[in-house]
Motif scaffolding. Structure first.
Motif, PDB file in Angstrom:
ATOM      1  N   GLY A 173       5.876  -6.254  -5.268  1.00  0.00           N
ATOM      2  CA  GLY A 173       6.479  -5.636  -4.098  1.00  0.00           C
ATOM      3  C   GLY A 173       5.736  -4.417  -3.605  1.00  0.00           C
ATOM      4  O   GLY A 173       4.513  -4.430  -3.417  1.00  0.00           O
ATOM      5  N   ILE A 174       6.447  -3.308  -3.421  1.00  0.00           N
ATOM      6  CA  ILE A 174       5.865  -2.102  -2.821  1.00  0.00           C
ATOM      7  C   ILE A 174       4.798  -1.474  -3.719  1.00  0.00           C
ATOM      8  O   ILE A 174       3.859  -0.846  -3.230  1.00  0.00           O
ATOM      9  N   LYS A 175       4.895  -1.661  -5.037  1.00  0.00           N
ATOM     10  CA  LYS A 175       3.871  -1.118  -5.930  1.00  0.00           C
ATOM     11  C   LYS A 175       2.529  -1.798  -5.667  1.00  0.00           C
ATOM     12  O   LYS A 175       1.477  -1.146  -5.628  1.00  0.00           O
ATOM     13  N   THR A 176       2.561  -3.109  -5.497  1.00  0.00           N
ATOM     14  CA  THR A 176       1.332  -3.839  -5.166  1.00  0.00           C
ATOM     15  C   THR A 176       0.809  -3.408  -3.808  1.00  0.00           C
ATOM     16  O   THR A 176      -0.396  -3.193  -3.617  1.00  0.00           O
ATOM     17  N   ILE A 177       1.705  -3.248  -2.841  1.00  0.00           N
ATOM     18  CA  ILE A 177       1.306  -2.954  -1.466  1.00  0.00           C
ATOM     19  C   ILE A 177       0.635  -1.595  -1.337  1.00  0.00           C
ATOM     20  O   ILE A 177      -0.310  -1.427  -0.556  1.00  0.00           O
TER      21      ILE A 177
END
Length: 477
Positions: A173-177
């Motif tokens: 999710g946002i960690k990857t992004i």
């Protein structure tokens, strides 16, 4: 440009993104997906937000806009600076104080359940349509320069586009992004730099700044006609309000800010993001001046959103320029679209389904994953619908115009909540937020047709004002 080169570039590019996803998605749970465990370095967030803010629309539409509107768009960019200051000094302290995962939870605390659901619903509508606009533009370019050659239908192109985004966001999710957006922003800026350098060499321009400054298309400030859509104060103020609503009141953009370690880091992120974004937008406009002149001098019939793609891929600028253009376009598009898919999943999961109230964490994750898939299919459907209704206008103009109608109620709600101590009749808020855009459209259309006054992107302010007035009239005593 041979299609095989494009295929190899896409494979290589997404291999890198999926590798990053694998690293950042290890041991990921919902907290990781939604807030990256509040562990993101602020400088990575700031740099990655540039790509997410600009998107593939800016990459193509801003240079293509110069031919018809000169550099008037920069008036809005200057307005952004004011808007980002409001975000850093007013909104971010509020969000961190309340420790929010979804920023629309504030509306529940301030007004009640109906206001909360209304605000979240308007975001979901706004971001779904906005992301579809952006992805449509990129999918269209890929269709023309690659998939048509293989006889692949447009719906397959769109499906592949969304599938690739889902593949590298479904776990982390946002960690990857935060990490992929940093890489994608870097690719996009390198691509713009290479294109400017190549085309200036081709045109034998020794000083780009002097060339742009002396060009008739470099006119930036328009004070002559109050009724015109590009009148300075309209665009400047619209830019300020657009920055507030499309960044500060947008779960997509704020979700990245809320992954920072603390408020101070988030504010540093906004400060440096603002400076870099202004500079980058100037270079996009300068590129537009160069591309327009190049097309005219070489008899190339390309305008608006087709200007940059046609010159870069079918002109005489060479294979390297074409490859960098594609790299920049894909990077710009996906840095915006991946965060949109994640934020839509977050908002629907938290705001509409309220999965954070469920005790079973495995059940929470199962629901979140289903919502992620649902929005992937929804984006495909909206893009295909948009395909058959697109008009002859720059996509960036459509996005800002549409934003005026969908983000206006959010502007009114937050302004009323932050700058008054009044309460409202919560159950009537949805009706107010639906009526306000309808009145805005009616007033804007009448003004343009009967009075010759074009609100332009200022419809956002009008919409927010009407929402504010409606809330005031139905305040709870």
């Amino acid at each position: 440009m041979q299609p095989i080169y494009i295929v190899l570039l896409i494979i290589a590019y997404f291999s890198v993104l999926i590798f990053i996803s694998y690293i950042t998605g290890k041991s990921a749970d919902n907290k990781t997906f939604f807030k990256a465990n509040n562990s993101s370095p602020w400088y990575l967030v700031a740099f990655g937000m540039i790509g997410a803010s600009l998107s593939g629309v800016t990459f193509i539409s801003v240079p293509g806009w110069v031919e018809a509107q000169s550099m008037s768009y920069f008036q809005m960019v200057l307005g952004y600076v004011v808007g980002y200051a409001v975000i850093g000094l007013v909104l971010l302290p509020l969000y961190y104080k309340l420790n929010l995962t979804s920023i629309y939870t504030y509306l529940q605390d301030r007004f009640g359940e109906y206001s909360y659901k209304t605000g979240a619903s308007f975001f979901l509508l706004s971001r779904t349509i906005g992301a579809a606009f952006r992805l449509f533009l990129v999918a269209n370019v890929l269709q023309v320069i690659l998939f048509d050659a293989y006889g692949v239908p447009f719906w397959v192109t769109v499906s592949i586009t969304i599938l690739l985004i889902w593949l590298y966001t479904f776990k982390g999710g946002i960690k990857t992004i935060v990490w992929t957006d940093t890489l994608q922003t870097l690719f996009m800026l390198i691509a713009v730099g290479v294109c400017i350098y190549t085309i200036s060499n081709e045109m034998q321009i020794s000083n780009i700044f002097s060339y742009v400054a002396d060009n008739k298309l470099s006119k930036t400030f328009f004070f002559e006609d109050l009724n015109a859509g590009n009148y300075f104060w309209k665009q400047f103020l619209a830019g300020a309000f657009i920055a507030v609503v499309m960044t500060g009141l947008d779960q997509d953009m704020m979700q990245k800010n809320l992954t920072c370690r603390n408020l101070k880091d988030a504010q540093k992120n906004m400060f440096w993001f603002t400076i870099v974004l202004v500079i980058v937008n100037f270079f996009f406009l300068a590129l537009g001046v160069l591309l327009t002149d190049y097309a005219q001098k070489n008899g190339i019939d390309a305008h608006k959103d087709q200007l940059f793609p046609i010159i870069a891929t079918k002109g005489s600028l060479g294979l390297a320029t074409a490859m960098f253009f594609l790299l920049g376009l894909i990077a710009a598009a996906y840095s915006s679209a991946d965060s949109a898919l994640t934020s839509l999943t977050t908002s629907f999961s938290i705001d509409i389904l309220e999965i954070d109230k469920k005790k079973n964490k495995k059940e929470q994750e199962k629901i979140r994953k289903r919502i992620h898939v649902f929005f992937s299919f929804l984006l495909i459907a909206v893009i295909l619908i948009f395909k058959y209704f697109i008009a002859d206008a720059s996509v960036i103009a459509k996005i800002f115009t549409f934003a005026g109608y969908t983000y206006g109620p959010l502007l009114g709600l937050y302004a009323f909540g932050l700058f008054t101590k009044l309460n409202v009749k919560d159950k009537i808020v949805p009706a107010i937020c639906i009526i306000a855009p309808i009145l805005t459209y009616t007033i804007s259309s009448y003004s343009k047709e009967k009075l010759g006054f074009d609100f332009g992107f200022f419809v956002l302010v009008l919409n927010g004002f009407l929402t504010f007035v409606g809330l005031y009239l139905f305040q709870r005593k």
